[in-house]
Design an enzyme around this catalytic site. Structure first.
Site, mmCIF file in Angstrom:
data_model
loop_
_atom_site.group_PDB
_atom_site.id
_atom_site.type_symbol
_atom_site.label_atom_id
_atom_site.label_comp_id
_atom_site.label_asym_id
_atom_site.label_seq_id
_atom_site.Cartn_x
_atom_site.Cartn_y
_atom_site.Cartn_z
ATOM 1 N N GLY A 24 62.505 29.897 8.512
ATOM 2 C CA GLY A 24 62.501 31.135 7.746
ATOM 3 C C GLY A 24 63.785 31.923 7.941
ATOM 4 O O GLY A 24 64.543 31.694 8.889
ATOM 5 N N GLY B 166 59.255 29.186 13.838
ATOM 6 C CA GLY B 166 59.463 29.730 12.496
ATOM 7 C C GLY B 166 60.939 29.732 12.153
ATOM 8 O O GLY B 166 61.408 30.571 11.386
ATOM 9 N N CYS B 167 61.674 28.779 12.706
ATOM 10 C CA CYS B 167 63.133 28.764 12.541
ATOM 11 C C CYS B 167 63.579 28.418 11.128
ATOM 12 O O CYS B 167 64.741 28.625 10.785
ATOM 13 C CB CYS B 167 63.775 27.803 13.545
ATOM 14 S SG CYS B 167 63.579 26.064 13.132
ATOM 15 N N THR C 56 53.668 39.707 12.056
ATOM 16 C CA THR C 56 52.637 40.710 11.780
ATOM 17 C C THR C 56 51.351 40.016 11.370
ATOM 18 O O THR C 56 51.313 38.821 11.105
ATOM 19 C CB THR C 56 53.098 41.659 10.667
ATOM 20 O OG1 THR C 56 53.390 40.886 9.483
ATOM 21 C CG2 THR C 56 54.340 42.419 11.080
ATOM 22 N N HIS D 6 59.317 45.283 0.291
ATOM 23 C CA HIS D 6 59.845 44.183 1.087
ATOM 24 C C HIS D 6 60.015 42.967 0.178
ATOM 25 O O HIS D 6 59.508 42.924 -0.934
ATOM 26 C CB HIS D 6 58.904 43.813 2.233
ATOM 27 C CG HIS D 6 58.810 44.859 3.311
ATOM 28 N ND1 HIS D 6 58.082 46.010 3.149
ATOM 29 C CD2 HIS D 6 59.353 44.914 4.556
ATOM 30 C CE1 HIS D 6 58.175 46.741 4.259
ATOM 31 N NE2 HIS D 6 58.943 46.102 5.123
ATOM 32 N N LYS E 200 56.928 38.473 1.976
ATOM 33 C CA LYS E 200 56.113 39.219 2.936
ATOM 34 C C LYS E 200 54.774 39.513 2.279
ATOM 35 O O LYS E 200 54.654 40.352 1.388
ATOM 36 C CB LYS E 200 56.798 40.517 3.361
ATOM 37 C CG LYS E 200 55.983 41.317 4.382
ATOM 38 C CD LYS E 200 56.762 42.512 4.921
ATOM 39 C CE LYS E 200 55.901 43.365 5.847
ATOM 40 N NZ LYS E 200 55.356 42.597 6.985
#
Length: 358
Positions: free
Chosen positions: A74, A71-72, A165, A222, A226
């Site tokens: 992001g 997930g680099c 999450t 947030h 998200k």
């Protein structure tokens, strides 16, 4: 304390939100005070064959803890890479992401990190793990991939930090429990926030029913990207429920609209794309007593630094595991720690309880 780390109606009116508000055209109130090394090595990846190639320096025994950040692309992934690089970890220039990210390169901290899609993940991860047997994977992807990613990490046998999450959390724990993989699983990586959650859990355990009859209002804000409800908010609410408060999770008010975040919540404009503002407001049945708990985070450094500590925590567990064949080499003060290494699934409270990792 597993509940700490696992676990919308319009119940607020804008003029009641006690966040720091700016401007003269709206009413709000201020928050109430009483409320509560090693040497990096060169590393490259071949797109054409799917195999990972390294130069001769990678065979050195003097290698930093290798970390692979999935997930680099992001903002959170980039923040972790910066924090890991500052801590002296070796950033493996390979990352998993969506299919559309396959073949894309992200330049960070002097490295070119090559993205790979779902179809080539297993062979790539197995190759990297073979080259770096002390590899730790960090997952900050998307909720929809949590379970598939965890199954892959466990199949290959690589320890991981799951900061993403969402997903089926019961299945996530079951997958890791049935494997022999070490993992830190936590939707909240900020150490200070985790300490607050731990304090809430202690209060809930020692004073059950202390807030019976009180009503609760919860708001969390947030960045718009998200998509899911805050796991931290759910954990805090779980504590309040133990304290006697009746509240359903679907009553959480989620704020994702930038305009509302600026005008109603008071989020600084420069942090619209990276913040976590939480408010918990309790009111007594007769409306004469109220309590407010609030924690506001701007940026991502608090989570990135906690994630690095979780990586170092797992690296220590791997080291102790490697010493099992040589028990006489384990220092006397490490034997008690080693005896606890049979545990496989950890959370950020475990990381905190072992003290500073750096």
């Amino acid at each position: 304390m597993a509940s700490l780390l696992e676990a919308s109606s319009n119940v607020f009116r804008s003029e009641k939100l006690p966040f720091l508000c700016r401007g003269k055209t709206r009413q709000c109130i201020l928050p109430k005070r009483a409320a509560f090394r090693l040497v990096p090595v060169a590393f490259s990846s071949s797109m054409s064959t799917g195999a990972v190639e390294h130069d001769q320096k990678s065979n050195s025994s003097d290698i930093a803890i290798p970390i692979m950040v999935n997930g680099c692309t992001g903002k959170m992934g980039k923040a972790i890479i910066k924090a890991a690089n500052s801590a002296g970890l070796h950033i493996v220039p390979v990352s998993f992401g969506a299919e559309k990210e396959s073949g894309l390169t992200v330049e960070m901290c002097g490295k070119e990190i090559l993205g790979h899609g779902p179809s080539e993940r297993e062979s790539i991860l197995a190759s990297v793990f073979q080259e770096y047997p002390n590899l730790v994977v960090v997952d900050f992807t998307v909720p929809a991939t949590v379970n598939d990613n965890a199954e892959l990490y466990c199949k290959v046998g690589v320890p991981f930090v799951m900061g993403t999450t969402g997903g089926d959390r019961d299945q996530l724990y079951k997958t890791v429990e049935e494997s022999k993989v070490y993992a830190v699983i936590s939707p909240q990586m900020g150490k200070q926030v985790v300490a607050f959650l731990a304090a809430m859990e202690v209060m809930a355990e020692q004073f059950p029913g202390a807030f019976s009859g009180y009503s609760l209002q919860v708001m969390e804000s947030h960045q718009a990207s998200k998509l899911d409800t805050s796991g931290t908010a759910k954990a805090v609410i779980s504590c309040f429920q133990k304290l006697g408060v009746s509240f359903d999770m679907d009553q959480i008010r989620m704020i994702r609209d930038p305009k509302q975040q600026i005008e109603m919540v008071g989020v600084p404009e420069e942090h619209l794309y990276g913040h976590a503002f939480h408010l918990y407001h309790l009111t007594s049945p007769d409306q004469t007593v109220s309590f407010e708990f609030q924690h506001n985070v701007c940026g991502r450094s608090i989570y990135a630094e906690g994630t690095v500590d979780a990586v170092l925590f797992l690296a220590k567990k791997i080291l102790l595991k490697g010493m099992e064949s040589f028990p006489l080499r384990v220092p006397a003060n490490e034997k008690l720690v080693k005896s606890k290494a049979d545990k496989r699934i950890y959370n950020m409270i475990d990381v905190l309880q072992e003290g500073n990792m750096r």
